[in-house]
Structures are given as structure tokens and as C-alpha cells.
Scaffold this motif. Structure first.
Motif, PDB file in Angstrom:
ATOM      1  N   ARG A   1     -20.249  22.524  18.978  1.00  0.00           N
ATOM      2  CA  ARG A   1     -20.651  21.145  19.100  1.00  0.00           C
ATOM      3  C   ARG A   1     -22.026  20.461  18.813  1.00  0.00           C
ATOM      4  N   PHE A   2     -23.062  21.606  19.263  1.00  0.00           N
ATOM      5  CA  PHE A   2     -24.399  21.053  19.173  1.00  0.00           C
ATOM      6  C   PHE A   2     -24.794  21.387  17.596  1.00  0.00           C
ATOM      7  N   LEU A   3     -24.376  22.351  16.952  1.00  0.00           N
ATOM      8  CA  LEU A   3     -24.711  22.687  15.480  1.00  0.00           C
ATOM      9  C   LEU A   3     -23.893  21.626  14.753  1.00  0.00           C
ATOM     10  N   ALA A   4     -22.523  21.059  15.080  1.00  0.00           N
ATOM     11  CA  ALA A   4     -22.130  20.014  14.320  1.00  0.00           C
ATOM     12  C   ALA A   4     -22.831  18.879  14.396  1.00  0.00           C
ATOM     13  N   ARG A   5     -23.583  18.562  15.285  1.00  0.00           N
ATOM     14  CA  ARG A   5     -24.382  17.387  15.664  1.00  0.00           C
ATOM     15  C   ARG A   5     -25.633  17.529  14.698  1.00  0.00           C
ATOM     16  N   TYR A   6     -26.314  18.622  15.012  1.00  0.00           N
ATOM     17  CA  TYR A   6     -27.399  18.956  14.317  1.00  0.00           C
ATOM     18  C   TYR A   6     -27.330  18.896  12.741  1.00  0.00           C
TER      19      TYR A   6
ATOM     20  N   ALA B   1     -28.249  16.138   7.764  1.00  0.00           N
ATOM     21  CA  ALA B   1     -27.572  15.536   6.391  1.00  0.00           C
ATOM     22  C   ALA B   1     -27.886  13.976   6.233  1.00  0.00           C
ATOM     23  N   GLY B   2     -27.971  13.394   7.381  1.00  0.00           N
ATOM     24  CA  GLY B   2     -28.293  11.642   7.300  1.00  0.00           C
ATOM     25  C   GLY B   2     -29.764  11.636   7.119  1.00  0.00           C
ATOM     26  N   ARG B   3     -30.686  12.386   7.260  1.00  0.00           N
ATOM     27  CA  ARG B   3     -31.740  12.285   6.827  1.00  0.00           C
ATOM     28  C   ARG B   3     -32.150  12.253   5.118  1.00  0.00           C
ATOM     29  N   GLY B   4     -31.373  12.932   4.679  1.00  0.00           N
ATOM     30  CA  GLY B   4     -31.676  13.289   3.054  1.00  0.00           C
ATOM     31  C   GLY B   4     -32.954  13.996   2.920  1.00  0.00           C
ATOM     32  N   ARG B   5     -33.351  14.111   1.594  1.00  0.00           N
ATOM     33  CA  ARG B   5     -34.583  14.638   1.212  1.00  0.00           C
ATOM     34  C   ARG B   5     -35.784  14.045   1.268  1.00  0.00           C
ATOM     35  N   ALA B   6     -35.884  12.726   1.568  1.00  0.00           N
ATOM     36  CA  ALA B   6     -36.917  11.770   1.591  1.00  0.00           C
ATOM     37  C   ALA B   6     -37.519  11.923   2.892  1.00  0.00           C
ATOM     38  N   ASP B   7     -37.398  12.945   4.000  1.00  0.00           N
ATOM     39  CA  ASP B   7     -37.975  13.007   5.063  1.00  0.00           C
ATOM     40  C   ASP B   7     -39.605  13.634   4.857  1.00  0.00           C
ATOM     41  N   SER B   8     -40.359  13.343   5.781  1.00  0.00           N
ATOM     42  CA  SER B   8     -41.680  13.875   5.861  1.00  0.00           C
ATOM     43  C   SER B   8     -41.828  15.017   6.508  1.00  0.00           C
TER      44      SER B   8
END
Length: 62
Positions: A39-44, A49-56
Motif C-alpha cells: 500500500r505504501f509503495l503504491a502511494r509513493y 508519477a504525478g510530479r513528472g520530470r519537471a520537479d526541482s
């Protein structure tokens, strides 16, 4: 009279009810831990995946 040698002798094997092994996790506990980890890994993974590649670089440390 014999003196103590300071060693422990394992308990004799007896039939009937016995206490579970001290420090050994039960199969139910292991199954529950595996479900929690999944459950933890699925959320992580979903959050990453929601952040995408554009994170700092700072956000990747969280």
C-alpha cells in the motif's frame, strides 16, 4: 551440589499448547506487513508519477 555453568539449556519438547517462539514473527504478522508495504509503495509510486520530470532537486529529497 552442582554449581551453575552459566549456560541456558533449551526447554524439553512437550506436547500440547506451547508459547510461540519469542522474537519470531507469526505468518499473520508477516502478511499484514507485506500488505502495508505494498500500500505504501503504491502511494509513493503514484505520487512520484504525478510530479513528472519537471520537479526541482529539492523536491526529490522528500
Amino acid at each position: 551440589m552442582r554449581g551453575s555453568t552459566g549456560t541456558t539449556v533449551p526447554a524439553p519438547k512437550v506436547r500440547g499448547l506451547q508459547a510461540p517462539a519469542y522474537g519470531a514473527p507469526s505468518p499473520d504478522l508477516l502478511a499484514r506487513a507485506e500488505r502495508g508495504l505494498a500500500r505504501f509503495l503504491a502511494r509513493y509510486i503514484e505520487d512520484r508519477a504525478g510530479r513528472g520530470r519537471a520537479d526541482s532537486g529539492e523536491d526529490s529529497l522528500r
